[in-house]
Enzyme design. Structure first.
Site, PDB file in Angstrom:
ATOM      1  N   LYS A  94       0.725  -1.019  -0.044  1.00  0.00           N
ATOM      2  CA  LYS A  94      -0.083   0.097   0.071  1.00  0.00           C
ATOM      3  C   LYS A  94       0.950   1.237  -0.157  1.00  0.00           C
ATOM      4  O   LYS A  94       0.422   2.403  -0.538  1.00  0.00           O
ATOM      5  CB  LYS A  94      -1.070   0.106   1.322  1.00  0.00           C
ATOM      6  N   GLU A 101      -2.523   7.243   7.857  1.00  0.00           N
ATOM      7  CA  GLU A 101      -3.128   8.062   7.272  1.00  0.00           C
ATOM      8  C   GLU A 101      -4.199   8.746   7.986  1.00  0.00           C
ATOM      9  O   GLU A 101      -4.763   8.079   8.904  1.00  0.00           O
ATOM     10  CB  GLU A 101      -3.606   7.518   5.809  1.00  0.00           C
ATOM     11  N   HIS A 109     -14.495  -3.524   8.313  1.00  0.00           N
ATOM     12  CA  HIS A 109     -13.916  -3.306   7.127  1.00  0.00           C
ATOM     13  C   HIS A 109     -14.067  -4.579   6.136  1.00  0.00           C
ATOM     14  O   HIS A 109     -13.355  -4.716   5.204  1.00  0.00           O
ATOM     15  CB  HIS A 109     -12.028  -3.125   7.526  1.00  0.00           C
ATOM     16  N   GLU A 163      -9.802   1.238  -5.398  1.00  0.00           N
ATOM     17  CA  GLU A 163     -10.930   1.471  -4.414  1.00  0.00           C
ATOM     18  C   GLU A 163     -10.456   2.930  -3.671  1.00  0.00           C
ATOM     19  O   GLU A 163      -9.126   3.455  -3.780  1.00  0.00           O
ATOM     20  CB  GLU A 163     -10.521   0.614  -3.122  1.00  0.00           C
ATOM     21  N   GLU A 187      -6.513   1.810  -2.463  1.00  0.00           N
ATOM     22  CA  GLU A 187      -5.645   0.717  -2.912  1.00  0.00           C
ATOM     23  C   GLU A 187      -6.219   0.115  -4.234  1.00  0.00           C
ATOM     24  O   GLU A 187      -7.511   0.456  -4.582  1.00  0.00           O
ATOM     25  CB  GLU A 187      -5.514  -0.770  -1.867  1.00  0.00           C
ATOM     26  N   ASN A 243      -6.992  -3.531  -6.277  1.00  0.00           N
ATOM     27  CA  ASN A 243      -7.228  -4.783  -6.167  1.00  0.00           C
ATOM     28  C   ASN A 243      -7.015  -5.276  -7.539  1.00  0.00           C
ATOM     29  O   ASN A 243      -7.606  -5.042  -8.579  1.00  0.00           O
ATOM     30  CB  ASN A 243      -8.362  -5.291  -5.655  1.00  0.00           C
ATOM     31  N   ARG A 246      -7.426  -7.988  -9.559  1.00  0.00           N
ATOM     32  CA  ARG A 246      -8.013  -9.233  -9.827  1.00  0.00           C
ATOM     33  C   ARG A 246      -9.489  -8.941  -9.891  1.00  0.00           C
ATOM     34  O   ARG A 246      -9.859  -7.812  -9.950  1.00  0.00           O
ATOM     35  CB  ARG A 246      -7.861 -10.375  -8.743  1.00  0.00           C
TER      36      ARG A 246
HETATM   37  P1  ADP Z   1      -7.824  -3.863   2.934  1.00  0.00           P
HETATM   38  O1  ADP Z   1      -6.811  -4.025   2.061  1.00  0.00           O
HETATM   39  O2  ADP Z   1      -7.623  -4.647   4.162  1.00  0.00           O
HETATM   40  O3  ADP Z   1      -9.200  -4.010   2.163  1.00  0.00           O
HETATM   41  P2  ADP Z   1      -8.121  -0.981   2.541  1.00  0.00           P
HETATM   42  O4  ADP Z   1      -7.252   0.113   2.784  1.00  0.00           O
HETATM   43  O5  ADP Z   1      -8.680  -1.404   1.380  1.00  0.00           O
HETATM   44  O6  ADP Z   1      -7.619  -2.148   3.323  1.00  0.00           O
HETATM   45  O7  ADP Z   1      -9.273  -0.426   3.740  1.00  0.00           O
HETATM   46  C1  ADP Z   1     -10.297  -1.178   4.011  1.00  0.00           C
HETATM   47  C2  ADP Z   1     -11.640  -0.397   4.611  1.00  0.00           C
HETATM   48  O8  ADP Z   1     -11.287   0.299   5.585  1.00  0.00           O
HETATM   49  C3  ADP Z   1     -12.249   0.630   3.379  1.00  0.00           C
HETATM   50  O9  ADP Z   1     -13.240   0.081   2.606  1.00  0.00           O
HETATM   51  C4  ADP Z   1     -12.869   1.613   4.523  1.00  0.00           C
HETATM   52  O10 ADP Z   1     -14.096   1.309   5.099  1.00  0.00           O
HETATM   53  C5  ADP Z   1     -11.765   1.711   5.632  1.00  0.00           C
HETATM   54  N1  ADP Z   1     -10.481   2.800   5.498  1.00  0.00           N
HETATM   55  C6  ADP Z   1      -9.543   2.489   4.797  1.00  0.00           C
HETATM   56  N2  ADP Z   1      -8.747   3.709   4.770  1.00  0.00           N
HETATM   57  C7  ADP Z   1      -9.533   4.643   5.435  1.00  0.00           C
HETATM   58  C8  ADP Z   1      -9.368   6.188   6.033  1.00  0.00           C
HETATM   59  N3  ADP Z   1      -8.213   6.766   5.573  1.00  0.00           N
HETATM   60  N4  ADP Z   1     -10.476   6.714   6.610  1.00  0.00           N
HETATM   61  C9  ADP Z   1     -11.275   6.022   6.897  1.00  0.00           C
HETATM   62  N5  ADP Z   1     -11.755   4.713   6.628  1.00  0.00           N
HETATM   63  C10 ADP Z   1     -10.707   3.856   5.909  1.00  0.00           C
HETATM   64  P1  ADP Z   2     -13.275  -8.064  -2.112  1.00  0.00           P
HETATM   65  O1  ADP Z   2     -14.036  -7.102  -2.325  1.00  0.00           O
HETATM   66  O2  ADP Z   2     -12.492  -8.954  -3.376  1.00  0.00           O
HETATM   67  O3  ADP Z   2     -13.951  -8.853  -1.200  1.00  0.00           O
HETATM   68  P2  ADP Z   2     -11.684  -7.697   0.222  1.00  0.00           P
HETATM   69  O4  ADP Z   2     -11.135  -6.499   0.431  1.00  0.00           O
HETATM   70  O5  ADP Z   2     -13.176  -7.628   0.805  1.00  0.00           O
HETATM   71  O6  ADP Z   2     -11.989  -7.506  -1.312  1.00  0.00           O
HETATM   72  O7  ADP Z   2     -10.982  -8.977   0.254  1.00  0.00           O
HETATM   73  C1  ADP Z   2      -9.899  -8.961  -0.208  1.00  0.00           C
HETATM   74  C2  ADP Z   2      -9.369 -10.386  -0.358  1.00  0.00           C
HETATM   75  O8  ADP Z   2      -9.224 -10.847   0.747  1.00  0.00           O
HETATM   76  C3  ADP Z   2     -10.431 -11.341  -1.151  1.00  0.00           C
HETATM   77  O9  ADP Z   2      -9.544 -11.976  -2.134  1.00  0.00           O
HETATM   78  C4  ADP Z   2     -10.990 -12.237  -0.019  1.00  0.00           C
HETATM   79  O10 ADP Z   2     -10.990 -13.627  -0.671  1.00  0.00           O
HETATM   80  C5  ADP Z   2      -9.973 -12.341   0.896  1.00  0.00           C
HETATM   81  N1  ADP Z   2     -10.657 -12.133   2.083  1.00  0.00           N
HETATM   82  C6  ADP Z   2     -11.799 -11.429   2.432  1.00  0.00           C
HETATM   83  N2  ADP Z   2     -12.118 -11.356   3.807  1.00  0.00           N
HETATM   84  C7  ADP Z   2     -11.237 -12.310   4.425  1.00  0.00           C
HETATM   85  C8  ADP Z   2     -11.020 -12.858   5.682  1.00  0.00           C
HETATM   86  N3  ADP Z   2     -12.024 -12.411   6.486  1.00  0.00           N
HETATM   87  N4  ADP Z   2     -10.161 -13.626   5.850  1.00  0.00           N
HETATM   88  C9  ADP Z   2      -9.402 -14.162   5.043  1.00  0.00           C
HETATM   89  N5  ADP Z   2      -9.347 -13.382   3.672  1.00  0.00           N
HETATM   90  C10 ADP Z   2     -10.397 -12.540   3.298  1.00  0.00           C
HETATM   91 MG    MG Z   3      -9.583  -3.031   0.409  1.00  0.00          MG
END
Ligand code: ADP
Ligand code: ADP
Ligand code: MG
Length: 649
Positions: free
Chosen positions: A116, A200, A235, A275, A293, A295, A297
């Site tokens: 990230k 952040e 999340h 995202e 971020e 994704n 895929r």
């Molecule tokens: P992950 O890779 O674990 O999915 P993300 O960076 O995509 O992590 O963040 C997952 C979720 O966390 C987001 O969908 C949002 O709900 C929350 N989030 C992430 N960044 C922020 C932020 N700067 N402020 C508030 N909520 C956030």
């Molecule tokens: P997506 O929108 O594709 O679901 P997520 O951020 O929710 O993206 O999930 C990211 C990836 O992590 C997906 O490929 C999913 O298979 C995996 N994943 C989602 N939730 C979990 C969890 N609770 N534990 C492990 N892996 C997870």
């Molecule tokens: Mg995410």
């Protein structure tokens, strides 16, 4: 063109990919672990290759084994699905080195988006807005605390290698920073083998809006509009939709352009998702979204995009991987109507959303939805993988129609054999704020108590359960039989947790039964389409499952059928006469006249409601008389065996 495709995944996504591949005329190869040898995706594919043990590391994560399977079967391409190997650049390289096509982006694009912190730097340089924060290499705890103070609380600590919400901590004030940092680092080390974090600004009232992008090998890149995934719990996405509520043409264009810029900057090929975190405090603004971020895929929630564009994203993936240019230009991509997706899991919601396991004794989906599932009735939700049962996807010409369909489809979804989150999803689909489109990532957390509250069943639901418990759902003959030998009035006892329900039932004729449920009089009529209870259609169908009656009405309402003999009274109340507790067939008589019996001894076995019920002596004595023969059909309260006290002989 690819002719044979290996799907390096399992469950719903493997099935979904096979469906499109088959439709395109491709041959499909499934792979499976020990636990999945009888799984649906194995059955659906033309061929299947066993990978190894049930643990993901021994099967779905064993890249070398997956590649060997592709080579053995003559597959030309590998589709990774999501999760498992889908975002592993080393795997992509190995696939290509083996002379196979990876259905996805190049390894370099995955690498650039893999962490990230590096991704955010790259995006800033490409002119994509990123959340203000610290993405530096210096991981000294004091330095990180200083940066947090500079950014200003509240801040979010995120694992740079994070995913699925892991290694992420919200820190509201400076005093909590050190502890939160340590726990995020420990979780990140455990989950990703990398303890590094970034910090952040925490966006208050944030919305998660992501943009579906697509690139090809000819330098084209487009977006397929946005999805709103703000309904999250810890999340994790719970319900997703497209388009985003309140989206304007101007903001959509700005987000779409930023997403395409992000994809182009890394030479992206195939399906990907950018995202964004969006400040939802007062409406959507062209300057109110920031890159979170990418994704690299296919995303779990891709079906909502398919629903509003009419495009099969897996088909596009395969065509792009085959070298075709993108089938449409940006201007040609349609956007019509609205769609929702709810993620249906085997999980124990009241226990804190704990993943559950179990055999799906009963499984029915609604016709109102597209139900993407990887399991069938009779399949096991095993502890090895994600406990997802299905994705329930609805669409409509407007948001409110699509949402009404979602509520109804969830209501009509029947899962027996494991606990599920259906009731929670259904409550969420009826949430007033959600219905207005007032979504943010805190919605579920704020209203959790209401969303998971155990409701009490309506009298109609109790009535429906009682009718099933009395065996009145069978064919008409059974019903007439019931009405012929049934005493005019009887009682059906049901139990739900601590609550006991007593329903008085009176058969009027072959199609009519009068019920009294908790003081309410409910005349019931049997129709070919189900029961009419009082003035209303039955709340949902009822099934007998494992000693319980389950009414599927918005959620599964399970009622235990207390073993009538456990109540202790029935054998003695009638002056030492053991009565049939319910209508049924006497399967076995285990005693003879003159035989001494002790309290608890089994006297006979009655088969009723597809189950055997042992009839036990309520106290010691001697069998004076056996009043029935094996095989006899008996009515409730029919005398079966007469006991006399031992000293009476
Ligand atoms: P992950 O890779 O674990 O999915 P993300 O960076 O995509 O992590 O963040 C997952 C979720 O966390 C987001 O969908 C949002 O709900 C929350 N989030 C992430 N960044 C922020 C932020 N700067 N402020 C508030 N909520 C956030
Ligand atoms: P997506 O929108 O594709 O679901 P997520 O951020 O929710 O993206 O999930 C990211 C990836 O992590 C997906 O490929 C999913 O298979 C995996 N994943 C989602 N939730 C979990 C969890 N609770 N534990 C492990 N892996 C997870
Ligand atoms: Mg995410």
């Amino acid at each position: 063109m690819i002719r044979k495709l290996l799907i390096a995944n399992r469950g719903e996504i493997a099935c979904r990919i096979i469906r499109t591949a088959r439709g395109m005329g491709l041959s499909t190869v499934a792979v499976y672990s020990d636990a999945d040898s009888g799984a649906l995706h194995v059955e659906m594919a033309d061929e299947a290759v066993h990978l190894g043990g049930s643990a993901p590391a021994e099967s779905y994560l064993d890249g070398a084994r997956v590649i060997a399977a592709a080579l053995e079967t003559g597959a030309e391409a590998v589709h990774p699905g999501y999760g498992f190997l889908s975002e592993n650049p080393d795997f992509v390289q190995d696939v290509e080195t083996a002379g196979l096509i990876f259905v996805g982006p190049p390894a370099s694009a995955i690498r650039q988006m893999g962490l990230k912190d590096a991704a955010k730097d790259l995006m800033s340089k490409a002119g994509v807005p990123v959340v203000p924060g610290y993405h530096g290499a210096d991981q000294d705890a004091d330095r990180l605390a200083e940066e947090a103070a500079r950014i200003g609380y509240p801040v979010l600590v995120k694992a740079v290698a994070g995913g699925g919400g892991k290694g992420m901590r919200l820190v509201e004030r400076a005093g909590e920073f050190a502890d939160a940092l340590a726990s995020a680092q420990a979780e990140a080390q455990g989950a990703f083998g990398n303890p590094s974090v970034l910090i952040e600004k925490y966006i208050e009232q944030p919305r998660h809006i992501e943009v579906q992008v697509f690139g090809d090998r000819h330098g084209n890149a487009v977006h397929l509009f946005e999805r709103d995934c703000s309904l999250q719990r810890r999340h994790q996405k719970v319900i997703e939709e497209a388009p985003a509520p309140g989206m304007t043409a101007q903001v959509r264009a700005a987000m779409g352009e930023a997403a395409v810029r992000a994809a182009r900057s890394i030479g992206y090929v195939g399906a990907g998702t950018v995202e964004f975190i969006v400040d939802g405090a007062d409406g959507l603004r062209p300057d109110g979204f920031w890159f979170m971020e990418m994704n690299t895929r296919l995303q779990v929630e891709h079906p909502v995009t398919e629903a509003v564009t009419g495009i099969d994203l897996v088909e596009w993936q395969v065509r792009v991987a085959s070298g075709e240019p993108l089938p449409m230009s940006q201007e040609e991509i349609p956007l019509q109507g609205h769609a929702f997706e709810a993620r249906l899991y085997a999980e124990d919601v009241p226990a804190g959303f704990l993943p559950a396991t179990g055999r799906l004794e009963h499984l029915r989906f609604s016709d109102l939805a597209r139900n993407d599932s990887g399991v069938r009735e009779g399949d096991e939700i095993s502890p090895w993988y994600d406990p997802m049962i299905a994705k329930v996807i609805t669409q409509g010409p407007s948001r409110s129609v699509a949402l009404a369909r979602l509520s109804r489809a969830l209501e009509q979804t029947e899962v027996g054999g494991t606990v599920t989150n259906i009731a929670f999803l259904e409550a969420l689909s009826r949430h007033a704020g959600f219905a207005r489109g007032d979504v943010d990532t805190g919605l579920i957390g704020r209203d959790l108590a209401d969303l998971v509250r155990e409701d009490t069943p309506s009298v109609e639901i109790v009535a429906r359960a009682a009718l099933a418990a009395a065996g009145l759902d069978g064919d008409r003959d059974a019903f007439f039989g019931f009405s012929l030998w049934q005493p005019p009035s009887r009682r059906v006892e049901l139990r739900r947790g601590e609550e006991a329900y007593s329903v008085v039932m009176e058969v009027v004729d072959g199609a009519r039964v009068d019920l009294r449920v908790e003081g309410v009089h409910l005349p019931c009529r049997r129709r070919s389409s189900g029961w009419l209870i009082g003035e209303r259609r039955e709340p949902g169908p009822a099934r007998l499952l494992d000693g319980a009656v389950v009414v599927f009405a918005g959620q599964p309402w399970a009622f235990d059928l207390p073993d009538p003999l456990e109540r202790g009274g029935s054998a003695t109340q009638a002056g030492n006469v053991v009565e049939a507790p319910m209508p049924g067939v006497v399967r076995r008589v285990l005693v003879q006249a003159g035989q001494a019996v002790a309290e608890g001894d089994r006297l006979a076995v009655l088969e009723a409601m597809k189950m055997e019920h042992g009839l036990a002596a309520a106290r010691s004595g001697v069998v004076a008389e056996v009043l029935v023969a094996e095989g006899a059909q008996v009515a409730a309260h029919d005398p079966l065996i007469r006991l006399v006290p031992e000293d009476a002989e």
